[in-house]
Design an enzyme around this catalytic site. Structure first.
Site, PDB file in Angstrom:
ATOM      1  N   GLY A   1       0.848  -1.191   0.000  1.00 25.02           N
ATOM      2  CA  GLY A   1       0.000   0.000   0.000  1.00 25.02           C
ATOM      3  C   GLY A   1       0.884   1.241   0.000  1.00 25.02           C
ATOM      4  O   GLY A   1       1.990   1.251  -0.548  1.00 25.02           O
TER       5      GLY A   1
ATOM      6  N   GLU B   1      -4.593  -3.932  11.839  1.00 20.93           N
ATOM      7  CA  GLU B   1      -5.566  -4.833  12.450  1.00 20.93           C
ATOM      8  C   GLU B   1      -5.448  -6.259  11.916  1.00 20.93           C
ATOM      9  O   GLU B   1      -5.955  -7.198  12.524  1.00 20.93           O
ATOM     10  CB  GLU B   1      -6.994  -4.289  12.249  1.00 20.93           C
ATOM     11  CG  GLU B   1      -7.472  -4.158  10.806  1.00 20.93           C
ATOM     12  CD  GLU B   1      -7.007  -2.890  10.089  1.00 20.93           C
ATOM     13  OE1 GLU B   1      -6.107  -2.201  10.617  1.00 20.93           O
ATOM     14  OE2 GLU B   1      -7.520  -2.604   8.991  1.00 20.93           O
TER      15      GLU B   1
ATOM     16  N   HIS C   1       4.371   1.055  12.824  1.00 22.61           N
ATOM     17  CA  HIS C   1       3.445   1.583  13.840  1.00 22.61           C
ATOM     18  C   HIS C   1       3.521   0.628  15.036  1.00 22.61           C
ATOM     19  O   HIS C   1       3.667  -0.589  14.865  1.00 22.61           O
ATOM     20  CB  HIS C   1       2.045   1.607  13.220  1.00 22.61           C
ATOM     21  CG  HIS C   1       0.959   2.157  14.092  1.00 22.61           C
ATOM     22  ND1 HIS C   1       1.185   2.942  15.191  1.00 22.61           N
ATOM     23  CD2 HIS C   1      -0.399   2.035  14.004  1.00 22.61           C
ATOM     24  CE1 HIS C   1       0.021   3.291  15.739  1.00 22.61           C
ATOM     25  NE2 HIS C   1      -0.952   2.743  15.034  1.00 22.61           N
TER      26      HIS C   1
ATOM     27  N   GLU D   1     -11.949  26.480   5.272  1.00 26.28           N
ATOM     28  CA  GLU D   1     -10.734  27.261   5.571  1.00 26.28           C
ATOM     29  C   GLU D   1      -9.756  26.546   6.495  1.00 26.28           C
ATOM     30  O   GLU D   1      -8.662  27.053   6.766  1.00 26.28           O
ATOM     31  CB  GLU D   1     -11.124  28.628   6.140  1.00 26.28           C
ATOM     32  CG  GLU D   1     -11.872  29.449   5.101  1.00 26.28           C
ATOM     33  CD  GLU D   1     -11.782  30.944   5.311  1.00 26.28           C
ATOM     34  OE1 GLU D   1     -10.872  31.369   6.054  1.00 26.28           O
ATOM     35  OE2 GLU D   1     -12.594  31.675   4.743  1.00 26.28           O
TER      36      GLU D   1
ATOM     37  N   SER E   1      -5.470  37.853  10.601  1.00 28.00           N
ATOM     38  CA  SER E   1      -5.924  39.190  11.019  1.00 28.00           C
ATOM     39  C   SER E   1      -5.857  39.315  12.543  1.00 28.00           C
ATOM     40  O   SER E   1      -6.013  38.323  13.269  1.00 28.00           O
ATOM     41  CB  SER E   1      -7.354  39.434  10.541  1.00 28.00           C
ATOM     42  OG  SER E   1      -8.263  38.739  11.375  1.00 28.00           O
TER      43      SER E   1
HETATM   44  N1  LIG Z   1       4.386   6.228  10.943  1.00 30.96           N
HETATM   45  C1  LIG Z   1       3.339   6.836  10.415  1.00 30.96           C
HETATM   46  O1  LIG Z   1       3.156   8.046  10.537  1.00 30.96           O
HETATM   47  C2  LIG Z   1       2.384   6.019   9.603  1.00 30.96           C
HETATM   48  C3  LIG Z   1       1.467   6.657   8.767  1.00 30.96           C
HETATM   49  C4  LIG Z   1       0.603   5.869   8.019  1.00 30.96           C
HETATM   50  C5  LIG Z   1       0.653   4.481   8.144  1.00 30.96           C
HETATM   51  N2  LIG Z   1       1.549   3.901   8.974  1.00 30.96           N
HETATM   52  C6  LIG Z   1       1.628   2.439   9.116  1.00 30.96           C
HETATM   53  O2  LIG Z   1       2.087   1.835   7.919  1.00 30.96           O
HETATM   54  C7  LIG Z   1       1.524   0.547   7.780  1.00 30.96           C
HETATM   55  C8  LIG Z   1       0.870   0.416   6.417  1.00 30.96           C
HETATM   56  O3  LIG Z   1      -0.040   1.479   6.243  1.00 30.96           O
HETATM   57  P1  LIG Z   1      -0.466   1.972   4.789  1.00 30.96           P
HETATM   58  O4  LIG Z   1      -0.998   3.350   4.968  1.00 30.96           O
HETATM   59  O5  LIG Z   1       0.631   1.721   3.824  1.00 30.96           O
HETATM   60  O6  LIG Z   1      -1.688   0.969   4.467  1.00 30.96           O
HETATM   61  P2  LIG Z   1      -2.444   0.716   3.078  1.00 30.96           P
HETATM   62  O7  LIG Z   1      -2.054   1.724   2.052  1.00 30.96           O
HETATM   63  O8  LIG Z   1      -3.877   0.572   3.442  1.00 30.96           O
HETATM   64  O9  LIG Z   1      -1.868  -0.717   2.584  1.00 30.96           O
HETATM   65  C9  LIG Z   1      -2.176  -1.836   3.298  1.00 30.96           C
HETATM   66  C10 LIG Z   1      -1.549  -3.082   2.669  1.00 30.96           C
HETATM   67  O10 LIG Z   1      -1.870  -4.116   3.610  1.00 30.96           O
HETATM   68  C11 LIG Z   1      -2.427  -5.205   2.914  1.00 30.96           C
HETATM   69  N3  LIG Z   1      -3.399  -5.922   3.736  1.00 30.96           N
HETATM   70  C12 LIG Z   1      -4.511  -5.447   4.334  1.00 30.96           C
HETATM   71  N4  LIG Z   1      -5.140  -6.446   4.981  1.00 30.96           N
HETATM   72  C13 LIG Z   1      -4.416  -7.564   4.773  1.00 30.96           C
HETATM   73  C14 LIG Z   1      -4.554  -8.917   5.176  1.00 30.96           C
HETATM   74  N5  LIG Z   1      -5.575  -9.308   5.935  1.00 30.96           N
HETATM   75  N6  LIG Z   1      -3.605  -9.794   4.784  1.00 30.96           N
HETATM   76  C15 LIG Z   1      -2.569  -9.412   4.006  1.00 30.96           C
HETATM   77  N7  LIG Z   1      -2.378  -8.135   3.588  1.00 30.96           N
HETATM   78  C16 LIG Z   1      -3.302  -7.235   3.978  1.00 30.96           C
HETATM   79  C17 LIG Z   1      -3.139  -4.576   1.729  1.00 30.96           C
HETATM   80  O11 LIG Z   1      -3.287  -5.649   0.850  1.00 30.96           O
HETATM   81  P3  LIG Z   1      -4.028  -5.604  -0.567  1.00 30.96           P
HETATM   82  O12 LIG Z   1      -2.962  -5.088  -1.478  1.00 30.96           O
HETATM   83  O13 LIG Z   1      -4.354  -7.035  -0.796  1.00 30.96           O
HETATM   84  O14 LIG Z   1      -5.213  -4.709  -0.417  1.00 30.96           O
HETATM   85  C18 LIG Z   1      -2.135  -3.489   1.317  1.00 30.96           C
HETATM   86  O15 LIG Z   1      -1.146  -3.999   0.470  1.00 30.96           O
HETATM   87  C19 LIG Z   1       0.570   0.381   8.954  1.00 30.96           C
HETATM   88  O16 LIG Z   1       1.261  -0.281   9.980  1.00 30.96           O
HETATM   89  C20 LIG Z   1       0.276   1.814   9.367  1.00 30.96           C
HETATM   90  O17 LIG Z   1      -0.100   1.990  10.714  1.00 30.96           O
HETATM   91  C21 LIG Z   1       2.412   4.636   9.701  1.00 30.96           C
END
Ligand SMILES: NC(=O)c1ccc[n+]([C@@H]2O[C@H](COP(=O)([O-])OP(=O)(O)OC[C@H]3O[C@@H](n4cnc5c(N)ncnc54)[C@H](OP(=O)(O)O)[C@@H]3O)[C@@H](O)[C@H]2O)c1
Length: 340
Positions: free
Chosen positions: A36, A95, A119, A242, A263
């Site tokens: 993702g 999750e 995370h 805004e 302002s």
């Molecule tokens: N440090 C920070 O500020 C920050 C910010 C944002 C996110 N994060 C962390 O980064 C991580 C990823 O976040 P993201 O934003 O990249 O998420 P995302 O864009 O929603 O991507 C999620 C990925 O997980 C896969 N997935 C979801 N459910 C699954 C399952 N049951 N089995 C196998 N794969 C599964 C999805 O698979 P599919 O390709 O099959 O849909 C997708 O490839 C998380 O731990 C999140 O908390 C951290």
């Protein structure tokens, strides 16, 4: 579970890429689990930094398979990747970590493998109970995945936090830092932290301020104005539309800088009500904090995930056709036209 965050990270100096050896991550067979926002950005940045042995692990039927292949990566199913890899960056939805660990990673675990997380959620709240012979590392660039890649392409990076929860190999810290540098954080600064601190800060921040709090403030402002006889269109502009301009000012100049750029009428009024609003919110924030720290929020979220996100989807549906969004439809159409 009841604990305060346990890091003195505000006083620790950051590390930069010149001080970090990338060899520990270059020597690994690295599996990026999930492709993702973060998965793709980490994989591309690490490859650009010279990490060669990278495989993307996806679940069956993943819509991101084609993108990962077009980006030039080898893609494996979870089980094959779990056998192949010796370091894993788990960038799938938080999750789902318990499920992924139980069904795919744990059966192929061997002493010395390292698992990295962006995370603190799944380790802090016990979705994964790692074996003692694994390295468990926090590698968290702070910001969305898109920004991890975009800042990197501009020659920069995001500020990052690393943590060592288990260091079975004795080389966990070096690996975490090498990974963080490879993602680009060494250009901005890498600070020490813990899974606990990152989980509490991230979750409380998004609930109380960035998402839940922001939507509640906007909604309350909109409803109060409409009740006072203001048209929904005007109310939307002043309590929702805004937000971006103010957020951009705080983002680049800080609160003091923002106050200097608006302002004097707006600033005088804001100082008059700031404490009153903060005082009213304090008990609510304390309650949110207790809910997060105790692990109750995590428990409820995982339970909802296991029921196919029933309550999440119900709450999202309630926002469809909400009067606030309807009032802003024309404004958003104009933004799309003018600002792309
Ligand atoms: N440090 C920070 O500020 C920050 C910010 C944002 C996110 N994060 C962390 O980064 C991580 C990823 O976040 P993201 O934003 O990249 O998420 P995302 O864009 O929603 O991507 C999620 C990925 O997980 C896969 N997935 C979801 N459910 C699954 C399952 N049951 N089995 C196998 N794969 C599964 C999805 O698979 P599919 O390709 O099959 O849909 C997708 O490839 C998380 O731990 C999140 O908390 C951290």
């Amino acid at each position: 579970m009841s604990m305060p965050p346990s890091s003195n990270s505000t006083t620790d100096a950051p590390l930069y890429e010149a001080e970090i050896d990338l060899a520990p991550i270059k020597a690994r067979r690295l599996v990026i689990v999930g492709y993702g926002n973060h998965g793709r950005a980490h994989a591309l940045n690490l490859r650009d930094y010279g990490v060669e042995a990278i495989v993307i692990a996806l679940r069956e039927g993943s819509p991101r398979y084609a993108t990962a292949r077009e980006d030039g990566f080898d893609v494996m199913d979870m089980d094959r990747a779990a056998q192949w890899g010796d370091a894993f960056s788990i960038l799938a939805a938080d999750e789902a970590h318990g499920q992924i660990w139980r069904d795919h990673l744990a059966p192929h675990h061997r002493a010395g493998k390292a698992y990295m997380f962006c995370h603190g959620f799944s380790i802090e709240y016990g979705l994964i109970d790692p074996p003692p012979d694994a390295d468990i590392l926090l590698c968290s660039p702070k910001g969305p995945g898109g920004a991890v890649r975009a800042t990197y392409l501009k020659g920069g990076g995001l500020i990052g936090f690393y943590g060592v929860h288990q260091d079975a190999s004795g080389t966990g810290k070096a690996l975490a830092l090498a990974y963080m540098a490879g993602v680009g954080c060494g250009r901005a600064g890498i600070y020490p932290s813990t899974f606990r601190e990152e989980a509490l800060s991230d979750i409380l921040g998004e609930q109380a301020v960035l998402v839940g709090g922001l939507v509640a403030l906007a909604r309350q402002g909109f409803e109060t104005l409409v009740k006072a006889g203001v048209s929904p269109r005007m109310a939307y502009i002043d309590s929702v539309h805004e937000i971006k301009y103010l957020a951009d000012l705080i983002h680049t100049r800080g609160v003091h800088g923002m106050y200097g750029a608006i302002s004097d009428t707006a600033e005088f009024g804001a100082h008059r009500v700031e404490d009153k609003i903060a005082t009213a919110l304090a008990p609510v924030f304390e309650e949110i904090s207790r809910d997060v720290i105790s692990g109750r929020f995590a428990q409820d979220w995982v339970a909802d995930f296991e029921k196919d996100r029933e309550s999440l989807y119900r709450a999202r549906a309630a926002w469809k056709d909400h009067p606030l969004d309807a009032a802003g439809a024309q404004m958003r159409a104009m933004i799309t036209k003018w600002e792309g």
